[in-house]
Design a protein around this motif. Structure first.
Motif, PDB file in Angstrom:
ATOM      1  N   VAL A 173       0.855  -1.195   0.000  1.00  0.00           N
ATOM      2  CA  VAL A 173       0.000   0.000   0.000  1.00  0.00           C
ATOM      3  C   VAL A 173       0.889   1.242   0.000  1.00  0.00           C
ATOM      4  N   ALA A 174       1.946   1.205   0.833  1.00  0.00           N
ATOM      5  CA  ALA A 174       2.915   2.306   0.900  1.00  0.00           C
ATOM      6  C   ALA A 174       4.175   1.775   1.564  1.00  0.00           C
ATOM      7  N   PRO A 175       5.335   2.357   1.263  1.00  0.00           N
ATOM      8  CA  PRO A 175       6.559   1.936   1.946  1.00  0.00           C
ATOM      9  C   PRO A 175       6.425   2.167   3.455  1.00  0.00           C
ATOM     10  N   MET A 176       7.109   1.350   4.241  1.00  0.00           N
ATOM     11  CA  MET A 176       7.097   1.440   5.705  1.00  0.00           C
ATOM     12  C   MET A 176       5.710   1.191   6.311  1.00  0.00           C
ATOM     13  N   MET A 177       4.889   0.448   5.537  1.00  0.00           N
ATOM     14  CA  MET A 177       3.610  -0.025   6.068  1.00  0.00           C
ATOM     15  C   MET A 177       3.536  -1.514   5.773  1.00  0.00           C
ATOM     16  N   PRO A 178       2.919  -2.319   6.660  1.00  0.00           N
ATOM     17  CA  PRO A 178       2.861  -3.758   6.390  1.00  0.00           C
ATOM     18  C   PRO A 178       2.186  -4.046   5.050  1.00  0.00           C
ATOM     19  N   PRO A 179       2.830  -4.832   4.183  1.00  0.00           N
ATOM     20  CA  PRO A 179       2.188  -5.191   2.915  1.00  0.00           C
ATOM     21  C   PRO A 179       1.092  -6.236   3.148  1.00  0.00           C
ATOM     22  N   LEU A 180       0.201  -6.371   2.167  1.00  0.00           N
ATOM     23  CA  LEU A 180      -0.771  -7.467   2.186  1.00  0.00           C
ATOM     24  C   LEU A 180      -0.083  -8.688   1.595  1.00  0.00           C
ATOM     25  N   ASP A 181      -0.092  -9.782   2.324  1.00  0.00           N
ATOM     26  CA  ASP A 181       0.534 -11.014   1.849  1.00  0.00           C
ATOM     27  C   ASP A 181      -0.566 -11.931   1.315  1.00  0.00           C
ATOM     28  N   ALA A 182      -0.409 -12.389   0.066  1.00  0.00           N
ATOM     29  CA  ALA A 182      -1.460 -13.210  -0.568  1.00  0.00           C
ATOM     30  C   ALA A 182      -1.791 -14.451   0.254  1.00  0.00           C
ATOM     31  N   SER A 183      -0.796 -14.988   0.979  1.00  0.00           N
ATOM     32  CA  SER A 183      -1.062 -16.226   1.736  1.00  0.00           C
ATOM     33  C   SER A 183      -1.652 -15.941   3.116  1.00  0.00           C
ATOM     34  N   HIS A 184      -1.703 -14.656   3.514  1.00  0.00           N
ATOM     35  CA  HIS A 184      -2.245 -14.331   4.843  1.00  0.00           C
ATOM     36  C   HIS A 184      -3.134 -13.096   4.783  1.00  0.00           C
ATOM     37  N   LEU A 185      -4.087 -13.068   3.848  1.00  0.00           N
ATOM     38  CA  LEU A 185      -4.980 -11.909   3.774  1.00  0.00           C
ATOM     39  C   LEU A 185      -5.811 -11.847   5.063  1.00  0.00           C
ATOM     40  N   PRO A 186      -5.916 -10.676   5.690  1.00  0.00           N
ATOM     41  CA  PRO A 186      -6.495 -10.600   7.036  1.00  0.00           C
ATOM     42  C   PRO A 186      -7.952 -11.019   7.125  1.00  0.00           C
ATOM     43  N   TRP A 187      -8.673 -10.956   5.986  1.00  0.00           N
ATOM     44  CA  TRP A 187     -10.103 -11.320   6.033  1.00  0.00           C
ATOM     45  C   TRP A 187     -10.352 -12.774   5.674  1.00  0.00           C
ATOM     46  N   ILE A 188      -9.309 -13.518   5.322  1.00  0.00           N
ATOM     47  CA  ILE A 188      -9.531 -14.931   4.976  1.00  0.00           C
ATOM     48  C   ILE A 188      -9.254 -15.790   6.206  1.00  0.00           C
ATOM     49  N   ILE A 189     -10.321 -16.351   6.779  1.00  0.00           N
ATOM     50  CA  ILE A 189     -10.179 -17.200   7.952  1.00  0.00           C
ATOM     51  C   ILE A 189     -10.750 -18.573   7.615  1.00  0.00           C
ATOM     52  N   ASP A 190     -10.471 -19.552   8.474  1.00  0.00           N
ATOM     53  CA  ASP A 190     -10.960 -20.911   8.218  1.00  0.00           C
ATOM     54  C   ASP A 190     -12.482 -20.925   8.201  1.00  0.00           C
ATOM     55  N   GLY A 191     -13.026 -21.694   7.262  1.00  0.00           N
ATOM     56  CA  GLY A 191     -14.483 -21.815   7.208  1.00  0.00           C
ATOM     57  C   GLY A 191     -14.938 -21.987   5.780  1.00  0.00           C
ATOM     58  N   PRO A 192     -16.219 -22.347   5.581  1.00  0.00           N
ATOM     59  CA  PRO A 192     -16.762 -22.501   4.227  1.00  0.00           C
ATOM     60  C   PRO A 192     -16.726 -21.162   3.476  1.00  0.00           C
ATOM     61  N   PRO A 193     -16.717 -21.201   2.122  1.00  0.00           N
ATOM     62  CA  PRO A 193     -16.601 -19.979   1.320  1.00  0.00           C
ATOM     63  C   PRO A 193     -17.622 -18.895   1.671  1.00  0.00           C
ATOM     64  N   ASP A 194     -18.893 -19.309   1.927  1.00  0.00           N
ATOM     65  CA  ASP A 194     -19.894 -18.276   2.195  1.00  0.00           C
ATOM     66  C   ASP A 194     -19.608 -17.563   3.514  1.00  0.00           C
ATOM     67  N   GLU A 195     -19.019 -18.291   4.463  1.00  0.00           N
ATOM     68  CA  GLU A 195     -18.685 -17.669   5.753  1.00  0.00           C
ATOM     69  C   GLU A 195     -17.494 -16.720   5.580  1.00  0.00           C
ATOM     70  N   LYS A 196     -16.537 -17.117   4.740  1.00  0.00           N
ATOM     71  CA  LYS A 196     -15.405 -16.225   4.467  1.00  0.00           C
ATOM     72  C   LYS A 196     -15.896 -14.914   3.858  1.00  0.00           C
TER      73      LYS A 196
END
Length: 457
Positions: A173-196
Motif C-alpha cells: 500500500v505504501a513503503p514502511m507499512m505492512p504489505p498485504l501477503d497473498a497467503s495471509h490476507l487478514p479477512w480470509i479465515i478458516d471456514g466454508p466460502p460463504d462464511e469467508k
C-alpha cells in the motif's frame, strides 16, 4: 448546581481483544467526567460480570449493560462467521432499543455512541435517534487504512471481488507499512466460502461506516505508524491506551486472572523470564503444543506460559502433559490466564512470545519488551511485519514444510531475540516514543484532549 456528566454509550465487538481497549478508554473517559454505559452482547456481559466480582461496577461511572447477540441458545459463538452474520443483522435494532429505553428510564440522555468500527453496522441506528457517533479502531491504523483501499486493490488485480488472491506475493500500500501477503490476507479465515464472504464483507464496509462517524480514533501512536497516519489523516491516534498508571483497574477480562504469577516473577532476576501468551482465539494442535512446550524447556530459561483451557484441540495426552508439568516444575509456570499488562511491565520479563494481536503488540511496545512473533490469523501477520521488518523489535518463528514450528526453532529464535542488543535498544527507543506520545505535549495526549472536548460538546 453542577451539570450532569455527559452520557456516552460504548460498544465493543464481542471478543476479548476488542473489549479490553474500549474498557481502557471508558476508564479514561470517566476520569474526564463522563458517565459510561458499556454495552456487551449477552455472553460477553456474563463473562465480565463473573470476572468483575459478581456484578460490581468496574469503576465509578461505568455501568455494564447487556443486549442479545442475535444467535440461538445452542449456537457456537466461537464460529466467527455465524456470529458476524447474527450481530450485523440484529444488533443495530437492539442498540436502538437500548438507547430509547435508557432515555425512557429517566437516565441522562445518551449524547454519543463510541463504537468499535467492527460494529459499524450500528452507526446509522444511533444517528437515527439523534445520537452522535465516534468510531474506535482497536487495531493498527495501517489495517483500517488498507481495508479502505480494498476497491483499489481489486482494481489492481491483486484480489478478486470476493477477497481471494489473484496473484502470489505481496501488495504494498505504501513503503514502511505492512504489505498485504497473498497467503495471509487478514479477512480470509478458516471456514466454508460463504462464511469467508461475511468477513470480507465486514472488511469492505469499514470505509462507508466510518463516514457516518464524526471522528475515528485508534489505539496506536504517531511514531509507531507515521506512514499510515500521513496517508489516512482521518484516523486519529490516542494510544497506546491503558486504564490507569498502576494497572489496577479491571480491563474487562473474560477469564479470572491468576495473580500468583506476579509473585513468581518477583523471585526471578531482571530480564530472565520468557513470557508466552497467544491471546483468546489461537488454538494449537497437540503436536504443535508439544513442540512449543519442549522448545521452552530446551532454553533452560524460566518461562511463564498462559495455557487457556481451550488452547489445544483434543488429543493432547494427559500422561505426557503431567510428565512435562512435573519436569518443568522448578523452571516454568503455567497459568490459564494472567494480568498481562502487569506481567509485561515486570522487570524480570526478557521476551514475549506472542500471537501479535494488536493489544499484546502495543503492551509489549509500551514496556520495551522484545517479541518473538507467532501470528495465528487476521491482522496478526501485518503486526508481525511491523515488529520484525519496520520497527525491528523482534523476530518471527519459521514453520517447517509441514507447517509445524519445531522445538529447536523455538529455542534458537528465543536465544536470538533475547541476546540481540540491537533489538533491545530499538525496543527501548519505541517504548520511550510510546510513553512520550502519552505525556503532556505528546501527540496522543493532544489528540485525546481534542476527542474529550468533542464528546463534551
Amino acid at each position: 448546581m453542577a451539570a450532569a456528566a455527559p452520557h456516552v454509550m460504548v460498544l465493543p465487538f464481542p471478543a476479548q481483544g476488542h473489549v479490553t481497549p474500549l474498557m481502557e478508554l471508558s476508564h479514561r473517559l470517566v476520569d474526564h467526567g463522563f458517565q459510561v454505559t458499556f454495552v456487551c452482547t449477552g455472553l460477553t456481559h456474563a463473562l465480565l460480570l463473573d470476572t468483575m466480582h459478581s456484578g460490581e461496577a468496574p469503576a465509578e461511572g461505568i455501568r455494564l449493560a447487556s443486549i442479545p447477540d442475535g444467535m440461538a441458545d445452542g449456537d457456537d459463538r466461537r464460529d466467527l462467521c455465524k456470529l458476524l452474520e447474527a450481530i450485523s443483522l440484529r444488533v443495530p435494532g437492539y442498540v436502538g432499543d437500548l438507547i430509547s429505553e435508557t432515555e425512557a428510564s429517566g437516565a441522562a440522555k445518551v449524547k454519543w455512541l463510541v463504537a468499535d468500527v467492527n460494529m459499524g453496522f450500528c452507526f446509522q441506528a444511533a444517528r437515527n435517534l439523534g445520537v452522535r457517533v465516534a468510531g474506535f479502531w482497536p487495531a493498527a491504523a495501517s489495517c483500517l487504512g488498507t481495508n479502505s483501499r480494498i476497491p483499489q486493490i481489486i482494481q489492481d488485480g491483486f484480489i478478486d471481488d470476493k477477497g481471494f488472491p489473484k496473484q502470489q506475493g505481496s501488495y504494498e500500500v505504501a513503503p514502511m507499512m505492512p504489505p498485504l501477503d497473498a497467503s495471509h490476507l487478514p479477512w480470509i479465515i478458516d471456514g466454508p466460502p460463504d462464511e469467508k464472504q461475511a468477513v470480507f464483507h465486514l472488511a469492505s464496509s469499514y470505509a462507508p461506516w466510518s463516514s457516518l462517524a464524526e471522528i475515528t480514533v485508534c489505539n496506536s501512536f504517531l511514531d509507531a505508524e507515521p506512514t499510515a497516519f500521513e496517508l489516512f489523516r482521518d484516523i486519529v491516534p490516542i494510544g497506546p491506551l491503558f486504564a490507569d498508571q498502576e494497572l489496577r483497574k479491571p480491563v474487562g477480562q473474560f477469564w479470572p486472572e491468576d495473580v500468583s504469577c506476579l509473585e513468581w516473577l518477583d523471585a526471578h532476576p531482571h530480564r530472565s523470564v520468557v513470557y508466552v501468551a497467544f491471546g483468546s482465539f489461537t488454538i494449537f494442535d497437540p503436536r504443535q503444543f508439544r513442540e512449543l512446550a519442549e522448545g521452552l524447556e530446551l532454553t533452560g530459561r524460566p518461562f511463564l506460559w498462559v495455557v487457556r483451557p481451550d488452547f489445544t484441540s483434543d488429543g493432547l495426552s494427559k500422561a505426557w502433559f503431567d510428565e512435562f508439568s512435573g519436569r518443568i516444575a522448578g523452571k516454568g509456570k503455567l497459568v490459564s490466564w494472567c494480568p498481562q499488562q502487569q506481567v509485561l511491565a515486570h522487570p524480570s520479563v526478557a521476551c514475549f512470545v506472542s500471537h501479535c494481536g494488536w493489544n499484546s503488540t502495543t503492551e509489549g511496545v509500551r514496556n520495551g519488551v522484545p517479541i518473538l512473533c507467532w501470528p495465528y490469523f487476521a491482522d496478526q501477520f501485518a503486526n508481525r511485519s511491523y515488529i520484525c521488518d519496520i520497527w525491528r523489535t523482534g523476530l518471527a518463528v519459521t514453520p517447517g514444510e509441514d507447517g509445524i514450528v519445531t522445538s529447536e526453532e523455538v529455542k534458537t529464535k528465543l536465544e536470538q531475540v533475547i541476546n540481540d542488543e540491537g533489538i533491545a535498544k530499538r525496543a527501548r527507543t519505541l517504548r520511550d516514543a510510546a510513553r512520550g506520545s502519552l505525556s503532556e505535549g505528546g501527540s496522543s495526549y493532544a489528540n485525546f484532549k481534542r476527542f474529550v472536548s468533542l464528546l463534551a460538546e
